[in-house]
Design a protein around this motif. Structure first.
Motif, PDB file in Angstrom:
ATOM      1  N   GLU A 110      -0.352  14.504   2.509  1.00  0.00           N
ATOM      2  CA  GLU A 110       0.620  13.172   1.968  1.00  0.00           C
ATOM      3  C   GLU A 110       0.556  12.261   3.004  1.00  0.00           C
ATOM      4  O   GLU A 110       0.565  11.007   2.776  1.00  0.00           O
ATOM      5  CB  GLU A 110       1.837  13.794   1.473  1.00  0.00           C
ATOM      6  CG  GLU A 110       2.642  12.722   0.978  1.00  0.00           C
ATOM      7  CD  GLU A 110       4.115  13.207   0.066  1.00  0.00           C
ATOM      8  OE1 GLU A 110       4.712  12.339  -0.177  1.00  0.00           O
ATOM      9  OE2 GLU A 110       4.100  14.418  -0.152  1.00  0.00           O
ATOM     10  N   GLN A 111       1.137  12.853   4.138  1.00  0.00           N
ATOM     11  CA  GLN A 111       1.412  11.612   5.381  1.00  0.00           C
ATOM     12  C   GLN A 111      -0.161  10.933   5.635  1.00  0.00           C
ATOM     13  O   GLN A 111      -0.148   9.888   5.886  1.00  0.00           O
ATOM     14  CB  GLN A 111       1.801  12.337   6.464  1.00  0.00           C
ATOM     15  CG  GLN A 111       3.399  12.895   6.331  1.00  0.00           C
ATOM     16  CD  GLN A 111       3.593  13.995   5.585  1.00  0.00           C
ATOM     17  OE1 GLN A 111       2.532  14.804   5.134  1.00  0.00           O
ATOM     18  NE2 GLN A 111       4.797  14.403   5.394  1.00  0.00           N
ATOM     19  N   ASP A 166      -2.438  10.678   3.526  1.00  0.00           N
ATOM     20  CA  ASP A 166      -2.836   9.555   2.515  1.00  0.00           C
ATOM     21  C   ASP A 166      -2.173   8.412   2.828  1.00  0.00           C
ATOM     22  O   ASP A 166      -2.585   7.162   2.702  1.00  0.00           O
ATOM     23  CB  ASP A 166      -2.574  10.019   1.159  1.00  0.00           C
ATOM     24  CG  ASP A 166      -3.623  11.108   0.542  1.00  0.00           C
ATOM     25  OD1 ASP A 166      -4.661  11.110   1.200  1.00  0.00           O
ATOM     26  OD2 ASP A 166      -3.131  12.028  -0.296  1.00  0.00           O
ATOM     27  N   TYR A 167      -0.663   8.220   3.197  1.00  0.00           N
ATOM     28  CA  TYR A 167      -0.081   7.459   3.375  1.00  0.00           C
ATOM     29  C   TYR A 167      -0.742   6.420   4.484  1.00  0.00           C
ATOM     30  O   TYR A 167      -0.672   5.125   4.637  1.00  0.00           O
ATOM     31  CB  TYR A 167       1.669   7.572   3.486  1.00  0.00           C
ATOM     32  CG  TYR A 167       2.364   7.831   2.302  1.00  0.00           C
ATOM     33  CD1 TYR A 167       2.333   6.670   1.533  1.00  0.00           C
ATOM     34  CD2 TYR A 167       3.024   8.928   2.149  1.00  0.00           C
ATOM     35  CE1 TYR A 167       3.329   7.066   0.115  1.00  0.00           C
ATOM     36  CE2 TYR A 167       3.565   9.260   1.005  1.00  0.00           C
ATOM     37  CZ  TYR A 167       3.833   8.495   0.153  1.00  0.00           C
ATOM     38  OH  TYR A 167       4.703   8.397  -1.103  1.00  0.00           O
ATOM     39  N   GLY A 169       1.281   4.231  -3.150  1.00  0.00           N
ATOM     40  CA  GLY A 169       1.283   5.609  -2.902  1.00  0.00           C
ATOM     41  C   GLY A 169       2.507   6.377  -3.299  1.00  0.00           C
ATOM     42  O   GLY A 169       2.498   7.482  -3.930  1.00  0.00           O
ATOM     43  N   TRP A 170       3.745   5.740  -3.030  1.00  0.00           N
ATOM     44  CA  TRP A 170       4.990   6.347  -3.373  1.00  0.00           C
ATOM     45  C   TRP A 170       5.152   6.388  -5.049  1.00  0.00           C
ATOM     46  O   TRP A 170       5.654   7.328  -5.258  1.00  0.00           O
ATOM     47  CB  TRP A 170       6.026   5.379  -2.735  1.00  0.00           C
ATOM     48  CG  TRP A 170       7.366   6.182  -3.131  1.00  0.00           C
ATOM     49  CD1 TRP A 170       8.008   7.333  -2.199  1.00  0.00           C
ATOM     50  CD2 TRP A 170       8.292   6.050  -4.082  1.00  0.00           C
ATOM     51  NE1 TRP A 170       9.304   7.499  -2.774  1.00  0.00           N
ATOM     52  CE2 TRP A 170       9.580   6.815  -3.887  1.00  0.00           C
ATOM     53  CE3 TRP A 170       8.207   5.124  -5.084  1.00  0.00           C
ATOM     54  CZ2 TRP A 170      10.865   6.484  -4.494  1.00  0.00           C
ATOM     55  CZ3 TRP A 170       9.519   4.948  -5.679  1.00  0.00           C
ATOM     56  CH2 TRP A 170      10.593   5.718  -5.639  1.00  0.00           C
ATOM     57  N   SER A 188       0.830  -1.198  -0.016  1.00  0.00           N
ATOM     58  CA  SER A 188       0.006  -0.234  -0.015  1.00  0.00           C
ATOM     59  C   SER A 188       0.738   1.174   0.041  1.00  0.00           C
ATOM     60  O   SER A 188       0.771   2.424  -0.753  1.00  0.00           O
ATOM     61  CB  SER A 188      -0.944   0.056   1.344  1.00  0.00           C
ATOM     62  OG  SER A 188      -0.194   0.108   2.547  1.00  0.00           O
ATOM     63  N   LEU A 189       2.007   1.369   0.794  1.00  0.00           N
ATOM     64  CA  LEU A 189       2.885   2.479   0.685  1.00  0.00           C
ATOM     65  C   LEU A 189       3.487   2.594  -0.316  1.00  0.00           C
ATOM     66  O   LEU A 189       3.701   3.619  -0.916  1.00  0.00           O
ATOM     67  CB  LEU A 189       3.757   2.311   1.759  1.00  0.00           C
ATOM     68  CG  LEU A 189       3.046   2.271   3.317  1.00  0.00           C
ATOM     69  CD1 LEU A 189       4.351   2.090   4.525  1.00  0.00           C
ATOM     70  CD2 LEU A 189       2.286   3.541   3.590  1.00  0.00           C
TER      71      LEU A 189
END
Length: 280
Positions: free
Chosen positions: A174-175, A177-178, A80-81, A76-77
């Protein structure tokens, strides 16, 4: 009344009721944000990405939940990245990593010489076989997810509806979202033994989608989704017991039936709306 109380004589059924009810609530809560953000495909991708973690854990004789959690959260991370750093559409990054991770799981699974029933249980769900230890692990993960959503529900809601405004107001979008991607991963891990990797996306999406047919207010949407997420596993578990059918599939079918009823009779899409729209 015997049909209701007879299954409660069995400890495995009581454990399954507790587990499936908790799974239903956690999936409904996180699923509301997933539906509002249009991330249903993300849930499906992460659920399949947990499979290689499950297989790794089996090969190393470690806890299934730990392997699934590591694989799901990392995927998942990574999605996003890759989406942010690679300037790719979200569905493109999801498609690439989802296919790669699931293929890795199938590859590892194919290297195991004999049939492995435990791993197939994680593919299709086996909530009636949940142990006390599994129930404790599931409860701990579920409470962690619910606690994080409870503490940050305003921030998550703001970044869901107006990410640009949330960023302008100083929120770390952004954080967030992660963090939300990690919450999806943990929710999927919580759901694995109840409905399995293949059908977990239904537990995430269907209650929230059903509630969305009935209301647009967020608080009511959340309450209705939780109600569906709680009632459907209980009804589905009883039906699977009486009919001697697969529990995970039965739970998902009950949720789908509730969705179809809401679609037919709900004020936004159903027969009542059609009749109200006709000229008098």
């Amino acid at each position: 009344m015997n049909a209701i109380f007879d299954p409660l004589r069995y400890e495995f059924f009581i454990r399954a009721l507790i587990a499936s009810s908790l799974v239903g609530v956690v999936c409904a809560v996180v699923g509301v944000y997933i539906v509002l953000r249009g991330l249903a495909f993300m849930g499906d991708a992460i659920s399949h990405s947990a499979f290689p973690g499950v297989v790794f854990a089996y090969l190393l004789k470690g806890p299934f939940y730990l392997g699934a959690t590591i694989a799901a959260v990392l995927t998942s991370l990574a999605i996003g990245w890759v989406t942010r750093r690679g300037n790719l559409r979200g569905d493109t990054a999801i498609g690439v990593l989802f296919a790669g991770m699931f293929a890795l799981g199938v590859f590892l699974f194919s290297r195991i010489p004999n049939y492995v029933g435990d791993l197939f249980g994680f593919l299709f769900g086996e909530v009636l076989g949940i142990s006390t230890g599994d129930l404790i692990a599931l409860t701990a993960l579920g409470l962690i997810v619910l606690a994080i959503v409870y503490v940050l529900w305003k921030e998550l809601l703001y970044s869901t509806f107006d990410p640009l405004g949330a960023a302008a107001s100083g929120l770390p979008v952004e954080q967030l979202d992660y963090l939300f991607l990690a919450l999806i991963a943990l929710t999927i891990v919580v759901s694995l033994q109840a409905v399995g990797i293949i059908m977990v996306v239904a537990m995430l999406v269907t209650p929230a989608a059903t509630a969305q047919l009935l209301t647009l207010r967020f608080t009511r949407l959340m309450a209705l989704a939780i109600a569906v997420g709680l009632v459907a596993p209980i009804v589905g578990l009883y039906l699977s017991f009486w009919l001697d059918a697969a529990s995970g599939a039965t739970i998902v079918l009950v949720e789908t039936a509730i969705f179809l009823v809401a679609l037919l009779v709900g004020p936004r899409s159903g027969l009542f709306r059609a009749k109200a729209g006709r000229p008098g």
